[in-house]
Design a protein around this motif. Structure first.
Motif, PDB file in Angstrom:
ATOM      1  N   ARG A 149     -38.144  50.268 -32.065  1.00  0.00           N
ATOM      2  CA  ARG A 149     -37.445  51.517 -32.043  1.00  0.00           C
ATOM      3  C   ARG A 149     -35.999  51.244 -32.910  1.00  0.00           C
ATOM      4  O   ARG A 149     -35.812  50.056 -33.294  1.00  0.00           O
ATOM      5  CB  ARG A 149     -37.152  51.655 -30.677  1.00  0.00           C
ATOM      6  CG  ARG A 149     -38.246  51.937 -29.835  1.00  0.00           C
ATOM      7  CD  ARG A 149     -37.727  52.750 -28.321  1.00  0.00           C
ATOM      8  NE  ARG A 149     -37.294  54.104 -28.636  1.00  0.00           N
ATOM      9  CZ  ARG A 149     -38.158  55.134 -29.249  1.00  0.00           C
ATOM     10  NH1 ARG A 149     -39.388  55.103 -28.949  1.00  0.00           N
ATOM     11  NH2 ARG A 149     -37.779  56.288 -29.090  1.00  0.00           N
ATOM     12  N   ARG A 150     -35.648  52.320 -33.224  1.00  0.00           N
ATOM     13  CA  ARG A 150     -34.188  52.436 -33.935  1.00  0.00           C
ATOM     14  C   ARG A 150     -33.260  52.887 -33.150  1.00  0.00           C
ATOM     15  O   ARG A 150     -33.179  53.919 -32.365  1.00  0.00           O
ATOM     16  CB  ARG A 150     -34.412  53.409 -35.115  1.00  0.00           C
ATOM     17  CG  ARG A 150     -35.413  52.718 -36.111  1.00  0.00           C
ATOM     18  CD  ARG A 150     -35.154  53.956 -37.316  1.00  0.00           C
ATOM     19  NE  ARG A 150     -35.954  55.081 -36.891  1.00  0.00           N
ATOM     20  CZ  ARG A 150     -35.984  56.247 -37.297  1.00  0.00           C
ATOM     21  NH1 ARG A 150     -35.335  56.410 -38.280  1.00  0.00           N
ATOM     22  NH2 ARG A 150     -36.596  57.427 -36.952  1.00  0.00           N
ATOM     23  N   GLN A 151     -32.162  52.189 -32.644  1.00  0.00           N
ATOM     24  CA  GLN A 151     -31.358  52.207 -31.670  1.00  0.00           C
ATOM     25  C   GLN A 151     -29.839  52.197 -32.298  1.00  0.00           C
ATOM     26  O   GLN A 151     -29.475  50.985 -32.969  1.00  0.00           O
ATOM     27  CB  GLN A 151     -31.323  51.339 -30.393  1.00  0.00           C
ATOM     28  CG  GLN A 151     -33.001  51.692 -29.928  1.00  0.00           C
ATOM     29  CD  GLN A 151     -33.072  50.510 -28.574  1.00  0.00           C
ATOM     30  OE1 GLN A 151     -32.640  49.317 -28.686  1.00  0.00           O
ATOM     31  NE2 GLN A 151     -33.619  51.118 -27.756  1.00  0.00           N
ATOM     32  N   PHE A 152     -28.926  52.900 -31.694  1.00  0.00           N
ATOM     33  CA  PHE A 152     -27.523  53.107 -32.337  1.00  0.00           C
ATOM     34  C   PHE A 152     -26.727  53.257 -31.002  1.00  0.00           C
ATOM     35  O   PHE A 152     -26.681  54.273 -30.607  1.00  0.00           O
ATOM     36  CB  PHE A 152     -27.448  54.123 -33.293  1.00  0.00           C
ATOM     37  CG  PHE A 152     -26.270  54.358 -34.147  1.00  0.00           C
ATOM     38  CD1 PHE A 152     -26.036  53.522 -35.243  1.00  0.00           C
ATOM     39  CD2 PHE A 152     -25.091  55.050 -33.947  1.00  0.00           C
ATOM     40  CE1 PHE A 152     -24.959  53.806 -36.240  1.00  0.00           C
ATOM     41  CE2 PHE A 152     -23.854  55.275 -34.428  1.00  0.00           C
ATOM     42  CZ  PHE A 152     -23.950  54.606 -35.637  1.00  0.00           C
ATOM     43  N   GLY A 153     -25.413  52.340 -31.183  1.00  0.00           N
ATOM     44  CA  GLY A 153     -24.879  52.743 -29.906  1.00  0.00           C
ATOM     45  C   GLY A 153     -23.503  51.625 -29.978  1.00  0.00           C
ATOM     46  O   GLY A 153     -22.934  51.248 -30.847  1.00  0.00           O
ATOM     47  N   THR A 199     -20.424  37.637 -21.654  1.00  0.00           N
ATOM     48  CA  THR A 199     -21.572  38.538 -21.581  1.00  0.00           C
ATOM     49  C   THR A 199     -21.240  39.799 -22.456  1.00  0.00           C
ATOM     50  O   THR A 199     -20.309  40.500 -22.699  1.00  0.00           O
ATOM     51  CB  THR A 199     -21.104  39.183 -20.074  1.00  0.00           C
ATOM     52  OG1 THR A 199     -21.238  38.236 -19.074  1.00  0.00           O
ATOM     53  CG2 THR A 199     -22.327  40.244 -19.586  1.00  0.00           C
ATOM     54  N   VAL A 200     -22.509  40.091 -23.271  1.00  0.00           N
ATOM     55  CA  VAL A 200     -22.548  41.186 -24.037  1.00  0.00           C
ATOM     56  C   VAL A 200     -23.547  42.160 -23.490  1.00  0.00           C
ATOM     57  O   VAL A 200     -24.569  41.985 -23.080  1.00  0.00           O
ATOM     58  CB  VAL A 200     -23.141  40.615 -25.342  1.00  0.00           C
ATOM     59  CG1 VAL A 200     -23.304  41.789 -26.241  1.00  0.00           C
ATOM     60  CG2 VAL A 200     -22.484  39.709 -26.092  1.00  0.00           C
ATOM     61  N   ILE A 201     -22.698  43.454 -23.178  1.00  0.00           N
ATOM     62  CA  ILE A 201     -23.589  44.650 -22.722  1.00  0.00           C
ATOM     63  C   ILE A 201     -23.696  45.557 -23.898  1.00  0.00           C
ATOM     64  O   ILE A 201     -22.721  45.786 -24.674  1.00  0.00           O
ATOM     65  CB  ILE A 201     -22.326  45.164 -21.772  1.00  0.00           C
ATOM     66  CG1 ILE A 201     -22.125  44.053 -20.612  1.00  0.00           C
ATOM     67  CG2 ILE A 201     -23.297  46.216 -20.902  1.00  0.00           C
ATOM     68  CD1 ILE A 201     -21.134  44.550 -19.764  1.00  0.00           C
ATOM     69  N   GLU A 202     -24.899  46.203 -23.584  1.00  0.00           N
ATOM     70  CA  GLU A 202     -25.002  47.342 -24.930  1.00  0.00           C
ATOM     71  C   GLU A 202     -25.353  48.710 -24.040  1.00  0.00           C
ATOM     72  O   GLU A 202     -25.661  48.863 -23.048  1.00  0.00           O
ATOM     73  CB  GLU A 202     -26.420  46.821 -25.292  1.00  0.00           C
ATOM     74  CG  GLU A 202     -27.845  46.955 -24.439  1.00  0.00           C
ATOM     75  CD  GLU A 202     -28.758  46.800 -25.411  1.00  0.00           C
ATOM     76  OE1 GLU A 202     -29.743  47.465 -25.718  1.00  0.00           O
ATOM     77  OE2 GLU A 202     -29.221  45.438 -25.764  1.00  0.00           O
ATOM     78  N   ALA A 203     -25.054  49.713 -24.848  1.00  0.00           N
ATOM     79  CA  ALA A 203     -25.467  51.395 -24.342  1.00  0.00           C
ATOM     80  C   ALA A 203     -25.773  52.017 -25.853  1.00  0.00           C
ATOM     81  O   ALA A 203     -25.052  51.883 -26.712  1.00  0.00           O
ATOM     82  CB  ALA A 203     -24.222  51.903 -23.921  1.00  0.00           C
ATOM     83  N   ILE A 204     -27.025  52.617 -25.729  1.00  0.00           N
ATOM     84  CA  ILE A 204     -27.825  53.155 -26.580  1.00  0.00           C
ATOM     85  C   ILE A 204     -27.570  54.617 -26.529  1.00  0.00           C
ATOM     86  O   ILE A 204     -27.746  55.230 -25.548  1.00  0.00           O
ATOM     87  CB  ILE A 204     -29.166  52.758 -26.923  1.00  0.00           C
ATOM     88  CG1 ILE A 204     -29.534  51.097 -26.656  1.00  0.00           C
ATOM     89  CG2 ILE A 204     -29.735  53.736 -28.013  1.00  0.00           C
ATOM     90  CD1 ILE A 204     -28.818  50.764 -27.959  1.00  0.00           C
ATOM     91  N   GLY A 205     -27.113  55.150 -27.542  1.00  0.00           N
ATOM     92  CA  GLY A 205     -26.739  56.518 -27.637  1.00  0.00           C
ATOM     93  C   GLY A 205     -27.940  57.275 -28.380  1.00  0.00           C
ATOM     94  O   GLY A 205     -28.783  57.748 -27.713  1.00  0.00           O
ATOM     95  N   ALA A 206     -28.221  57.082 -29.604  1.00  0.00           N
ATOM     96  CA  ALA A 206     -29.365  57.371 -30.469  1.00  0.00           C
ATOM     97  C   ALA A 206     -30.355  56.447 -30.473  1.00  0.00           C
ATOM     98  O   ALA A 206     -30.305  55.187 -30.532  1.00  0.00           O
ATOM     99  CB  ALA A 206     -29.044  57.798 -31.726  1.00  0.00           C
ATOM    100  N   ASP A 207     -31.548  56.826 -29.701  1.00  0.00           N
ATOM    101  CA  ASP A 207     -32.673  55.936 -29.480  1.00  0.00           C
ATOM    102  C   ASP A 207     -33.992  56.662 -30.036  1.00  0.00           C
ATOM    103  O   ASP A 207     -34.599  57.754 -29.396  1.00  0.00           O
ATOM    104  CB  ASP A 207     -33.064  55.798 -27.919  1.00  0.00           C
ATOM    105  CG  ASP A 207     -33.965  54.759 -27.828  1.00  0.00           C
ATOM    106  OD1 ASP A 207     -34.877  54.380 -28.538  1.00  0.00           O
ATOM    107  OD2 ASP A 207     -33.923  54.029 -26.518  1.00  0.00           O
TER     108      ASP A 207
END
Length: 299
Positions: A96-100, A68-76
């Motif tokens: 969008r540009r997302q970084f996390g 299971t791969v889970i993501e969390a975006i800080g900079a969106d």
């Protein structure tokens, strides 16, 4: 249970080449991990040095079948102002540009929380929104907390100590909040709806790139006592008493780290897991990132 924590710099190695598949291979070389905690994973940031793929979270899912791969975006952020949107506007939503952060696990996941960390104003320093990704994972037989364990992966601010300290305080408060839910869970409204029972395990691992030196105020604050909860301990120093951890950044990439190597990546665990710590090692050999990975094993 084996965990690898690593700031992978979107799969960019010390020479500047991006290859996320190589990053995963290197992580597998280090350990047959049950949990992989990564920082600096991107989506839509193809313009970053080395040219990462358009969606590294999807890339990770393809590279890790059975996880299971889970993501969390800080900079969106919105699309790059210089991008050509003529085609994108006709074929789907504006990108969008997302970084996390990302957490991948082959163990059952009970709950997921995405915590945006404090971002107090600091006009003297560049900064971005930071996030902590929390997963409640079934590790039956590993801990004494009902077969579940909370794993948090985070990446704190680089330039601003003011912001880093606020983010450390927030991580500590999240631990106290979880301990309170563990001690005083609310009943579930029913078995089907979102008003589920609020109980969460006290036991926790918090790992990632803290952008704080081993002897910094941020590292010391993370270890301070916590009212209503077991305190955090540094897993590496607990298993290597009296020793100073080796550097975790700037060993091979001396261009980005012109001030020299630094130990700034850590794995903290709650005090109740002390007796279950079996191994915590920092790999100093791989050059697949500007940071070095940390391997944790719980007995």
């Amino acid at each position: 249970m084996k965990l690898v924590s690593w700031n992978v710099q979107w799969g960019r190695d010390a020479s500047g080449v991006v290859d996320l598949a190589r990053t995963v291979r290197e992580a597998r070389r280090l350990a047959d991990f049950d949990i992989l905690c990564l920082q600096e994973v991107t989506r839509g940031f193809h313009a970053l040095p080395g040219g990462p793929s358009d969606d590294q979270f999807a890339e990770l899912a393809a590279l890790l079948p059975g996880f299971t791969v889970i993501e969390a975006i800080g900079a969106d952020l919105g699309v790059d102002p210089g991008a050509d949107l003529s085609t994108a506007s006709r074929t789907g939503p504006t990108p969008r540009r997302q970084f996390g952060n990302a957490l991948a696990t082959r163990l059952p996941v009970a709950q997921i929380f995405r915590h945006l960390l404090p971002w107090p104003a600091d006009p003297a320093a560049p900064s971005m929104q930071r996030v902590a990704l929390e997963a409640v994972i079934d590790v039956s037989g590993v801990t004494s907390s009902g077969g579940a364990l909370r794993v948090l992966v985070t990446h704190l601010e680089f330039y601003s100590e003011h912001q880093r300290l606020a983010q450390i305080d927030a991580l500590r408060q999240l631990q106290q909040e979880a301990a309170a839910h563990a001690a005083h869970p609310a009943p579930a409204e029913n078995a089907e709806g979102p008003f589920a029972r609020t109980a969460r395990p006290v036991s926790a691992i918090v790992c990632g790139d803290f952008n704080s030196a081993f002897d910094s105020a941020a590292h010391a604050r993370m270890l301070e006592p916590l009212a209503g909860s077991p305190a955090f301990i540094d897993a590496w120093t607990t298993l290597h008493p009296g020793a100073t951890p080796p550097p975790t950044a700037g060993i091979y990439d001396t261009e980005q780290w012109s001030d020299g190597p630094l130990a700034c990546d850590f794995v903290f665990v709650t005090e109740d897991l002390r007796a279950r710590l079996k191994r915590c090692e920092i790999d100093g050999a791989t050059q697949a990132s500007d940071h070095q990975p940390i391997v944790l094993e719980l007995d």
